[in-house]
Scaffold this motif. Structure first.
Motif, PDB file in Angstrom:
ATOM      1  N   THR A  26     -10.120  -0.871 -19.344  1.00 56.21           N
ATOM      2  CA  THR A  26     -11.474  -0.476 -19.012  1.00 56.21           C
ATOM      3  C   THR A  26     -12.339  -1.682 -18.667  1.00 56.21           C
ATOM      4  OG1 THR A  26     -11.261   1.365 -20.552  1.00 56.21           O
ATOM      5  CG2 THR A  26     -13.482   0.761 -19.889  1.00 56.21           C
ATOM      6  N   ASN A  27     -13.232  -1.471 -17.696  1.00 60.75           N
ATOM      7  CA  ASN A  27     -14.220  -2.496 -17.392  1.00 60.75           C
ATOM      8  C   ASN A  27     -15.087  -2.726 -18.618  1.00 60.75           C
ATOM      9  OD1 ASN A  27     -16.493  -3.939 -16.542  1.00 60.75           O
ATOM     10  ND2 ASN A  27     -16.413  -3.049 -14.489  1.00 60.75           N
ATOM     11  N   ARG A  28     -15.157  -3.953 -19.102  1.00 58.28           N
ATOM     12  CA  ARG A  28     -15.864  -4.227 -20.345  1.00 58.28           C
ATOM     13  C   ARG A  28     -17.367  -3.989 -20.224  1.00 58.28           C
ATOM     14  NH1 ARG A  28     -13.066  -9.086 -23.704  1.00 58.28           N
ATOM     15  NH2 ARG A  28     -10.908  -8.628 -23.228  1.00 58.28           N
ATOM     16  N   LYS A  29     -17.897  -3.913 -19.033  1.00 56.47           N
ATOM     17  CA  LYS A  29     -19.333  -3.730 -18.868  1.00 56.47           C
ATOM     18  C   LYS A  29     -19.739  -2.266 -18.905  1.00 56.47           C
ATOM     19  CE  LYS A  29     -19.960  -7.986 -16.166  1.00 56.47           C
ATOM     20  NZ  LYS A  29     -20.475  -8.562 -14.898  1.00 56.47           N
ATOM     21  N   ASN A  30     -18.775  -1.362 -18.875  1.00 55.55           N
ATOM     22  CA  ASN A  30     -19.064   0.063 -18.851  1.00 55.55           C
ATOM     23  C   ASN A  30     -18.465   0.744 -20.079  1.00 55.55           C
ATOM     24  OD1 ASN A  30     -20.342   0.022 -16.255  1.00 55.55           O
ATOM     25  ND2 ASN A  30     -18.315  -0.214 -15.353  1.00 55.55           N
ATOM     26  N   PRO A  31     -19.143   1.784 -20.590  1.00 53.04           N
ATOM     27  CA  PRO A  31     -18.585   2.511 -21.738  1.00 53.04           C
ATOM     28  C   PRO A  31     -17.269   3.181 -21.376  1.00 53.04           C
ATOM     29  CG  PRO A  31     -20.911   3.051 -21.379  1.00 53.04           C
ATOM     30  CD  PRO A  31     -20.454   2.294 -20.172  1.00 53.04           C
ATOM     31  N   SER A  32     -16.359   3.212 -22.332  1.00 55.91           N
ATOM     32  CA  SER A  32     -15.098   3.913 -22.151  1.00 55.91           C
ATOM     33  C   SER A  32     -15.284   5.392 -22.486  1.00 55.91           C
ATOM     34  CB  SER A  32     -14.024   3.315 -23.072  1.00 55.91           C
ATOM     35  OG  SER A  32     -13.885   1.929 -22.863  1.00 55.91           O
ATOM     36  N   SER A  33     -14.487   6.230 -21.887  1.00 56.90           N
ATOM     37  CA  SER A  33     -14.549   7.653 -22.173  1.00 56.90           C
ATOM     38  C   SER A  33     -13.847   7.941 -23.494  1.00 56.90           C
ATOM     39  CB  SER A  33     -13.891   8.453 -21.054  1.00 56.90           C
ATOM     40  OG  SER A  33     -12.491   8.217 -21.037  1.00 56.90           O
ATOM     41  N   ILE A  34     -14.140   9.087 -24.060  1.00 57.91           N
ATOM     42  CA  ILE A  34     -13.462   9.467 -25.295  1.00 57.91           C
ATOM     43  C   ILE A  34     -11.978   9.712 -25.030  1.00 57.91           C
ATOM     44  CG2 ILE A  34     -13.921  11.951 -25.084  1.00 57.91           C
ATOM     45  CD1 ILE A  34     -14.420  11.921 -28.150  1.00 57.91           C
ATOM     46  N   GLN A  35     -11.658  10.136 -23.820  1.00 56.93           N
ATOM     47  CA  GLN A  35     -10.252  10.355 -23.460  1.00 56.93           C
ATOM     48  C   GLN A  35      -9.482   9.037 -23.433  1.00 56.93           C
ATOM     49  OE1 GLN A  35     -12.844  11.609 -21.689  1.00 56.93           O
ATOM     50  NE2 GLN A  35     -12.690  13.799 -22.209  1.00 56.93           N
ATOM     51  N   ASP A  36     -10.085   8.005 -22.825  1.00 57.30           N
ATOM     52  CA  ASP A  36      -9.432   6.692 -22.796  1.00 57.30           C
ATOM     53  C   ASP A  36      -9.300   6.109 -24.206  1.00 57.30           C
ATOM     54  OD1 ASP A  36      -9.124   6.743 -20.068  1.00 57.30           O
ATOM     55  OD2 ASP A  36     -10.926   5.565 -19.638  1.00 57.30           O
ATOM     56  N   THR A  37     -10.310   6.364 -25.017  1.00 58.74           N
ATOM     57  CA  THR A  37     -10.287   5.869 -26.394  1.00 58.74           C
ATOM     58  C   THR A  37      -9.154   6.516 -27.175  1.00 58.74           C
ATOM     59  OG1 THR A  37     -12.688   5.555 -26.315  1.00 58.74           O
ATOM     60  CG2 THR A  37     -11.649   5.597 -28.495  1.00 58.74           C
ATOM     61  N   LEU A  38      -9.046   7.836 -27.068  1.00 58.54           N
ATOM     62  CA  LEU A  38      -7.997   8.546 -27.793  1.00 58.54           C
ATOM     63  C   LEU A  38      -6.612   8.169 -27.270  1.00 58.54           C
ATOM     64  CD1 LEU A  38      -7.413  10.610 -29.987  1.00 58.54           C
ATOM     65  CD2 LEU A  38      -7.589  12.409 -28.261  1.00 58.54           C
ATOM     66  N   LYS A  39      -6.501   7.950 -25.958  1.00 59.32           N
ATOM     67  CA  LYS A  39      -5.225   7.552 -25.363  1.00 59.32           C
ATOM     68  C   LYS A  39      -4.769   6.207 -25.921  1.00 59.32           C
ATOM     69  CE  LYS A  39      -2.984   6.650 -20.896  1.00 59.32           C
ATOM     70  NZ  LYS A  39      -3.187   6.600 -19.410  1.00 59.32           N
ATOM     71  N   ALA A  40      -5.708   5.264 -26.052  1.00 60.45           N
ATOM     72  CA  ALA A  40      -5.373   3.948 -26.604  1.00 60.45           C
ATOM     73  C   ALA A  40      -4.934   4.066 -28.055  1.00 60.45           C
ATOM     74  CB  ALA A  40      -6.568   3.007 -26.481  1.00 60.45           C
ATOM     75  N   ILE A  41      -5.604   4.928 -28.804  1.00 64.68           N
ATOM     76  CA  ILE A  41      -5.239   5.140 -30.206  1.00 64.68           C
ATOM     77  C   ILE A  41      -3.836   5.732 -30.312  1.00 64.68           C
ATOM     78  CG2 ILE A  41      -5.746   6.562 -32.237  1.00 64.68           C
ATOM     79  CD1 ILE A  41      -8.737   6.225 -31.521  1.00 64.68           C
ATOM     80  N   MET A  42      -3.561   6.729 -29.487  1.00 62.68           N
ATOM     81  CA  MET A  42      -2.257   7.380 -29.543  1.00 62.68           C
ATOM     82  C   MET A  42      -1.130   6.437 -29.150  1.00 62.68           C
ATOM     83  SD  MET A  42      -3.091  10.266 -30.734  1.00 62.68           S
ATOM     84  CE  MET A  42      -1.533  11.159 -30.597  1.00 62.68           C
ATOM     85  N   GLY A  43      -1.450   5.438 -28.337  1.00 60.28           N
ATOM     86  CA  GLY A  43      -0.434   4.494 -27.885  1.00 60.28           C
ATOM     87  C   GLY A  43      -0.174   3.350 -28.847  1.00 60.28           C
ATOM     88  N   ALA A  44      -0.925   3.308 -29.931  1.00 56.93           N
ATOM     89  CA  ALA A  44      -0.766   2.234 -30.928  1.00 56.93           C
ATOM     90  C   ALA A  44      -0.178   2.800 -32.210  1.00 56.93           C
ATOM     91  CB  ALA A  44      -2.111   1.585 -31.216  1.00 56.93           C
ATOM     92  N   GLN A  45       0.541   1.955 -32.941  1.00 57.20           N
ATOM     93  CA  GLN A  45       1.118   2.387 -34.221  1.00 57.20           C
ATOM     94  C   GLN A  45       0.490   1.643 -35.398  1.00 57.20           C
ATOM     95  OE1 GLN A  45       2.945   4.921 -34.990  1.00 57.20           O
ATOM     96  NE2 GLN A  45       3.032   4.367 -37.159  1.00 57.20           N
ATOM     97  N   ARG A  46       0.373   0.334 -35.296  1.00 60.64           N
ATOM     98  CA  ARG A  46      -0.212  -0.471 -36.361  1.00 60.64           C
ATOM     99  C   ARG A  46      -1.638  -0.833 -35.963  1.00 60.64           C
ATOM    100  NH1 ARG A  46       4.887  -2.099 -35.398  1.00 60.64           N
ATOM    101  NH2 ARG A  46       4.114  -3.676 -33.955  1.00 60.64           N
ATOM    102  N   LYS A  60      -9.986   6.067 -40.689  1.00 54.52           N
ATOM    103  CA  LYS A  60      -8.717   5.779 -41.372  1.00 54.52           C
ATOM    104  C   LYS A  60      -7.980   7.080 -41.690  1.00 54.52           C
ATOM    105  CE  LYS A  60      -6.895   3.290 -45.444  1.00 54.52           C
ATOM    106  NZ  LYS A  60      -6.290   4.411 -46.186  1.00 54.52           N
ATOM    107  N   ALA A  61      -8.699   8.068 -42.182  1.00 49.64           N
ATOM    108  CA  ALA A  61      -8.087   9.352 -42.511  1.00 49.64           C
ATOM    109  C   ALA A  61      -7.533  10.039 -41.269  1.00 49.64           C
ATOM    110  CB  ALA A  61      -9.109  10.252 -43.204  1.00 49.64           C
ATOM    111  N   LEU A  62      -8.268   9.963 -40.162  1.00 51.07           N
ATOM    112  CA  LEU A  62      -7.810  10.568 -38.911  1.00 51.07           C
ATOM    113  C   LEU A  62      -6.533   9.901 -38.422  1.00 51.07           C
ATOM    114  CD1 LEU A  62      -8.091  12.335 -36.375  1.00 51.07           C
ATOM    115  CD2 LEU A  62      -9.663  10.609 -35.447  1.00 51.07           C
ATOM    116  N   LEU A  63      -6.523   8.577 -38.401  1.00 52.33           N
ATOM    117  CA  LEU A  63      -5.364   7.846 -37.897  1.00 52.33           C
ATOM    118  C   LEU A  63      -4.131   8.081 -38.756  1.00 52.33           C
ATOM    119  CD1 LEU A  63      -6.999   4.435 -36.873  1.00 52.33           C
ATOM    120  CD2 LEU A  63      -6.499   6.411 -35.442  1.00 52.33           C
TER     121      LEU A  63
END
Length: 327
Positions: free
Chosen positions: A2-22, A43-46
């Motif tokens: 994501t362009n650091r100057k613009n807000p990220s969407s909730i979809q992009d945020t959730l996608k990044a979370i789903m792609g990470a394990q630790r 923490k509870a959600l993750l």
């Protein structure tokens, strides 16, 4: 990325979370109810999503938030030994300086995420889920539960209540809208014991707080025909009362909620030549601009900054700057 100057969407945020394990979750230094409540809810959600989560903060969790089950899991950032992780997520941190001792971990993160509601956010992550129109970062974490199609369990309701209520003075100020109260309604439907947590978080006070309150009120002063009020706490106050600066959280509001007062500050001498300022105002004033002028930040009606100079000089400069805004 994501362009650091613009807000990220909730979809992009959730996608990044789903792609990470630790994942490392980090609250801001000198933590409050929004950052700790948001961290514990996240923490509870993750963990429900099967992630390995480490929660850290520069400072210890304040005593008044110990009513939130699981607070003990928040490690001091300086003691965190994690060296392999996929994602670092900063919660309620407007800029990287607010990470404190966690900054080295943030800098080495392969993916950096910021979830925040401050208008002064500097978009310092790779993913920046930032929305300054909501009252609290907890509102954004609530949205992530919805986006992940996860119901909020009863044990998480106190976390989100702490987040939403702390940054609005228990629903007395801030950017509260229909979505805000729908979220509160959903927390009640999920089983939130609002009477218990409202009393614990907003009515109960530690003895040290009361000791400092008496000293702060003794210093209460007014300028600008009573439109500006201020209180001071010095190192001598802390020494004589056997208290610490951390116990002064929330004291500033006693200077604001007085007839005729439009803006106020609490000046706290945390050490020699270091003065912390808590700033408050009522509409239509903007203390975020004042805080930013001195290198700090925050919200329009609630902000803060720290000045590295003698106590009397710092207080004089703040009085002068506030007077320019109000008088």
């Amino acid at each position: 990325m994501t362009n650091r100057k613009n807000p990220s969407s909730i979809q992009d945020t959730l996608k990044a979370i789903m792609g990470a394990q630790r994942i490392i979750l980090c609250a801001h230094l000198q933590p409050d109810g929004d950052t700790i409540g948001s961290l514990l809810a996240m923490k509870a959600l993750l963990e429900r999503l099967g992630k390995e989560v480490t929660a850290i903060c520069h400072d210890p969790v304040p005593k008044n938030l110990h009513i939130l089950n699981g607070w003990e899991a928040v490690q001091l950032a300086s003691e965190c030994t994690i060296d392999r992780f996929d994602l670092f997520c900063a919660l309620d941190c407007s800029d990287s300086d607010r990470l404190g001792d966690a900054l080295p971990l943030f800098n080495k993160a392969p993916l950096k995420m910021v979830i925040d509601h401050h208008a002064s956010n500097t978009f310092y992550g790779d993913i920046n889920y930032v929305d300054s129109k909501v009252a609290a970062t907890g509102n954004l974490v609530f949205r992530l539960y919805e986006a992940a199609e996860m119901e909020i369990p009863i044990e998480v309701t106190p976390y989100l209540y702490a987040a939403l209520s702390s940054d609005t003075g228990n629903f007395a100020f801030g950017q509260m809208d229909e979505e805000f109260f729908v979220q509160i309604s959903n927390l009640l439907k999920a089983g939130l014991d609002i009477t218990r947590y409202s009393r614990a978080l907003h009515l109960m006070k530690e003895v040290d707080f009361v000791k400092l309150l008496s000293r702060a009120l003794a210093s209460l002063s007014f300028i600008c025909d009573g439109k500006i009020s201020y209180m001071c706490l010095t190192q001598q106050d802390f020494k004589e009362s056997e208290t610490a600066p951390e116990s002064a959280e929330g004291l500033v509001n006693y200077a604001l909620n007085l007839p005729g007062v439009q803006m106020c500050f609490l000046a706290t001498e945390t050490r020699e030549n270091r003065v912390k300022f808590n700033l408050r105002a009522i509409q239509p004033h903007n203390v975020a601009e004042i805080a930013t002028h001195f290198g700090g930040g925050g919200h329009v009606l609630a902000a803060g900054c720290t000045l590295e100079m003698p106590f009397e000089k710092a207080v004089s400069l703040m009085k002068e700057r506030m007077s320019q805004s109000v008088c």
